[in-house]
Design an enzyme around this catalytic site. Structure first.
Site, PDB file in Angstrom:
ATOM      1  N   HIS A  63      -3.724  -0.724   5.032  1.00  0.00           N
ATOM      2  CA  HIS A  63      -3.397  -1.392   4.025  1.00  0.00           C
ATOM      3  C   HIS A  63      -1.649  -1.128   4.349  1.00  0.00           C
ATOM      4  CE1 HIS A  63      -7.297   0.099   1.788  1.00  0.00           C
ATOM      5  NE2 HIS A  63      -6.812  -1.033   2.143  1.00  0.00           N
ATOM      6  N   LYS A  73       3.512   7.785   5.518  1.00  0.00           N
ATOM      7  CA  LYS A  73       2.431   8.198   5.001  1.00  0.00           C
ATOM      8  C   LYS A  73       2.304   9.625   5.928  1.00  0.00           C
ATOM      9  CE  LYS A  73       0.514   4.453   3.522  1.00  0.00           C
ATOM     10  NZ  LYS A  73      -0.910   3.883   3.173  1.00  0.00           N
ATOM     11  N   HIS A 120      -2.060   1.605   7.759  1.00  0.00           N
ATOM     12  CA  HIS A 120      -2.962   2.260   7.736  1.00  0.00           C
ATOM     13  C   HIS A 120      -4.248   2.174   6.920  1.00  0.00           C
ATOM     14  CE1 HIS A 120      -4.507   6.771   6.184  1.00  0.00           C
ATOM     15  NE2 HIS A 120      -3.909   6.619   7.252  1.00  0.00           N
ATOM     16  N   TYR A 133      -2.587  12.501   0.806  1.00  0.00           N
ATOM     17  CA  TYR A 133      -1.430  11.926   2.329  1.00  0.00           C
ATOM     18  C   TYR A 133      -0.492  11.980   0.972  1.00  0.00           C
ATOM     19  CZ  TYR A 133      -3.598   7.685  -0.139  1.00  0.00           C
ATOM     20  OH  TYR A 133      -4.375   6.484  -0.695  1.00  0.00           O
ATOM     21  N   LYS A 170     -12.225  -5.484  -2.203  1.00  0.00           N
ATOM     22  CA  LYS A 170     -10.656  -6.062  -1.816  1.00  0.00           C
ATOM     23  C   LYS A 170     -10.401  -6.240  -0.263  1.00  0.00           C
ATOM     24  CE  LYS A 170      -6.367  -4.090  -2.913  1.00  0.00           C
ATOM     25  NZ  LYS A 170      -5.626  -3.920  -3.388  1.00  0.00           N
ATOM     26  N   ASP A 171     -11.122  -5.348   0.114  1.00  0.00           N
ATOM     27  CA  ASP A 171     -11.114  -4.671   1.428  1.00  0.00           C
ATOM     28  C   ASP A 171     -11.766  -5.533   2.731  1.00  0.00           C
ATOM     29  OD1 ASP A 171      -9.099  -2.784   1.164  1.00  0.00           O
ATOM     30  OD2 ASP A 171      -9.984  -1.114   1.698  1.00  0.00           O
TER      31      ASP A 171
END
Length: 190
Positions: A63, A73, A120, A133, A170-171
């Site tokens: 992402h 991040k 990431h 994070y 979604k991924d």
């Protein structure tokens, strides 16, 4: 109090906070803006995130968010073990499409700095992983994007072995790097 180590992609850093322990437990300063600035990491965070993954083999990513809401991040694992991955998606960069993969765990207490301009993601290498994070930009749904976790151009070894990856719907349908229309320019980060 904190050691900073370069990776194969110099903009991505491994940060190793020291832990001071006794029979009661331990203390660790995991972020200090003044010390980080002295080490060349002059960043401000706007949000802290905490994620939990119950099963080994859970992949979240790859992402990123585009400008004007690109995010850096600082990531760490406080329970379990994960493989954390940063992919350079800055067009014109000498390390474009290359990645850094670092094992983060509650045991090794390492953190990874993933600057803006990188995608990431992470894969849990144990059950019950807690991942924390800090991010430098606000969440912006209209600026979020992602790259398919198993894109052959990037060729991340997620260290899954025989374990089938667990992905969000979604991924599973993210495009490959070659099909991205939302990337960064290396000149924007020099």
């Amino acid at each position: 109090m904190i050691d900073i180590e370069e990776t194969a992609i110099p903009d991505v850093k491994i940060i190793r906070p020291k832990r001071f322990g006794d029979d009661r437990g331990f203390f660790s300063e995991v972020w200090n803006a003044k010390r980080m600035k002295e080490a060349g990491l002059d960043v401000s965070f706007v949000q802290d995130n905490h994620a939990f993954s119950a099963e080994k083999g859970t992949i979240r990513g790859l992402h990123y968010q585009t400008a004007p809401n690109a995010q850096g991040k600082l990531v760490r694992v406080t329970r379990g073990v994960a493989l954390d991955v940063a992919v350079d998606i800055r067009k014109g960069s000498p390390t474009f499409a290359k990645h850094v993969a670092v094992e983060l765990s509650a045991e090794n207490w390492a953190q990874l700095w993933v600057p803006p301009g990188f995608a990431h993601g992470y894969c849990t290498l144990s059950d019950n992983v807690e991942f924390l994070y800090k991010v430098t930009g606000d969440y912006s749904p209209e600026d979020e994007a992602g790259i398919l976790y198993n894109d052959p151009e990037i060729a991340v070894d997620w260290r899954l072995g025989a374990v089938a990856p667990i992905l969000s719907e979604k991924d599973k349908i993210l495009p490959r790097l070659a099909d991205q229309d939302k990337l960064f320019d290396y000149g924007d980060f020099r």
